[in-house]
Motif scaffolding. Structure first.
Motif, PDB file in Angstrom:
ATOM      1  N   MET A 245       0.843  -1.193   0.000  1.00  0.00           N
ATOM      2  CA  MET A 245       0.000   0.000   0.000  1.00  0.00           C
ATOM      3  C   MET A 245       0.878   1.243   0.000  1.00  0.00           C
ATOM      4  SD  MET A 245      -3.163   0.623   2.651  1.00  0.00           S
ATOM      5  CE  MET A 245      -4.575  -0.304   2.104  1.00  0.00           C
ATOM      6  N   GLU A 246       0.650   2.122  -0.960  1.00  0.00           N
ATOM      7  CA  GLU A 246       1.449   3.342  -1.028  1.00  0.00           C
ATOM      8  C   GLU A 246       1.124   4.248   0.146  1.00  0.00           C
ATOM      9  OE1 GLU A 246       3.832   3.941  -3.191  1.00  0.00           O
ATOM     10  OE2 GLU A 246       3.459   1.984  -4.084  1.00  0.00           O
ATOM     11  N   HIS A 247       2.077   5.167   0.426  1.00  0.00           N
ATOM     12  CA  HIS A 247       1.923   6.050   1.582  1.00  0.00           C
ATOM     13  C   HIS A 247       0.596   6.822   1.528  1.00  0.00           C
ATOM     14  CE1 HIS A 247       3.013   8.662   4.847  1.00  0.00           C
ATOM     15  NE2 HIS A 247       2.696   9.692   4.085  1.00  0.00           N
ATOM     16  N   GLU A 248       0.288   7.368   0.328  1.00  0.00           N
ATOM     17  CA  GLU A 248      -0.919   8.200   0.213  1.00  0.00           C
ATOM     18  C   GLU A 248      -2.179   7.350   0.391  1.00  0.00           C
ATOM     19  OE1 GLU A 248      -1.039  10.593  -3.332  1.00  0.00           O
ATOM     20  OE2 GLU A 248      -3.114  11.185  -2.870  1.00  0.00           O
ATOM     21  N   GLU A 249      -2.131   6.160  -0.169  1.00  0.00           N
ATOM     22  CA  GLU A 249      -3.282   5.255  -0.052  1.00  0.00           C
ATOM     23  C   GLU A 249      -3.505   4.875   1.413  1.00  0.00           C
ATOM     24  OE1 GLU A 249      -4.645   0.930  -1.816  1.00  0.00           O
ATOM     25  OE2 GLU A 249      -2.709   1.766  -2.432  1.00  0.00           O
TER      26      GLU A 249
END
Ligand code: SAM
Length: 221
Positions: free
Chosen positions: A1-5
């Protein structure tokens, strides 16, 4: 999971829980019980006292996801009946719920802080730490348990992992001990309770002891 997600996931969870808890009237509703189904103070006690029953010695108790502090208040009362002296601490990512908890436990207001369990670094370790896995996305839950043991629980202390039926845990209901065992943890104790009448409710709490002597670097406040 990406940081923004991941940030978006936490923000969405916080808004969802904060909005429904803050709109509720009863203290147990402001801690997530009885929001969709009428529940009484007695129901709350059935569904939460097993957490207090896992506490067998005096010491510090951190409720991760403390909401309005009602569980902390009840834990103090229920353990006091057994002559235990518990020092309560709370963490929640909702500033509005933390404000309620600080009011409820005014003597311990400075023990209750705003932070996200996934990245908050506690200034000390605790004898007992209570949490749910649903506080992080499912794929991070195993790492989250280890994080709790490494950073939050003092050596020889206990991590209490709760599962509430109907919660968004992402794991089968009332299997928390099996899940933790599959991840390699030894379960010291399992307690559970049921509300039999319609609609039923259940809870289970599995206890892991922090046996890692190398993780002794936390300093008291
Ligand atoms: C169901 S309530 C639990 C209340 C009480 N601890 C109990 O077990 O009855 C869940 C609380 O956890 C908080 N929470 C959820 N995810 C969190 C996170 N990642 N970090 C901090 N608090 C979180 C929510 O804001 C909410 O107040």
């Amino acid at each position: 999971m990406e940081h923004e997600e991941l940030s978006n996931w936490f923000e969405a969870q916080k808004m969802l829980l904060q909005t429904s808890y803050m709109a509720a009237a009863q203290p147990w509703q402001q801690s997530g019980v009885g929001l969709n189904t009428p529940r009484s103070a007695q129901d709350w006690e059935v569904l939460r006292r097993p957490i207090a029953d896992c506490i067998t010695t005096s010491g510090s108790f951190l409720d991760i996801g403390c909401a309005n502090g009602y569980l902390l208040e009840c834990i103090l009362n229920w353990t006091y009946e057994r002559h235990l002296h518990i020092i309560p601490y709370g963490l929640d990512f909702s500033d509005q719920l933390v404000a309620l908890a600080r009011k409820r436990l005014s003597d311990y207001a400075d023990h209750i802080v705003v932070g996200n369990a996934w990245n908050w670094s506690p200034p000390q370790k605790f004898a007992y730490v209570n949490t749910g896995l649903e506080y992080v996305p499912e794929r991070l839950q195993k790492a989250y348990v280890q994080r709790c043991l490494d950073l939050y629980v003092q050596p020889g202390g206990y991590l209490l992992v709760t599962e509430y039926l109907g919660g968004r845990t992402g794991i089968p209901a009332l299997r928390i001990n099996d899940v933790l065992q599959q991840w390699g943890y030894t379960i010291e104790e399992v307690r559970e309770s049921f509300l039999e009448y319609d609609p039923p409710a259940r809870m289970r709490v599995a206890v892991i002891r922090n046996m890692h002597p190398k993780l002794t670097t936390g300093e008291p406040l």
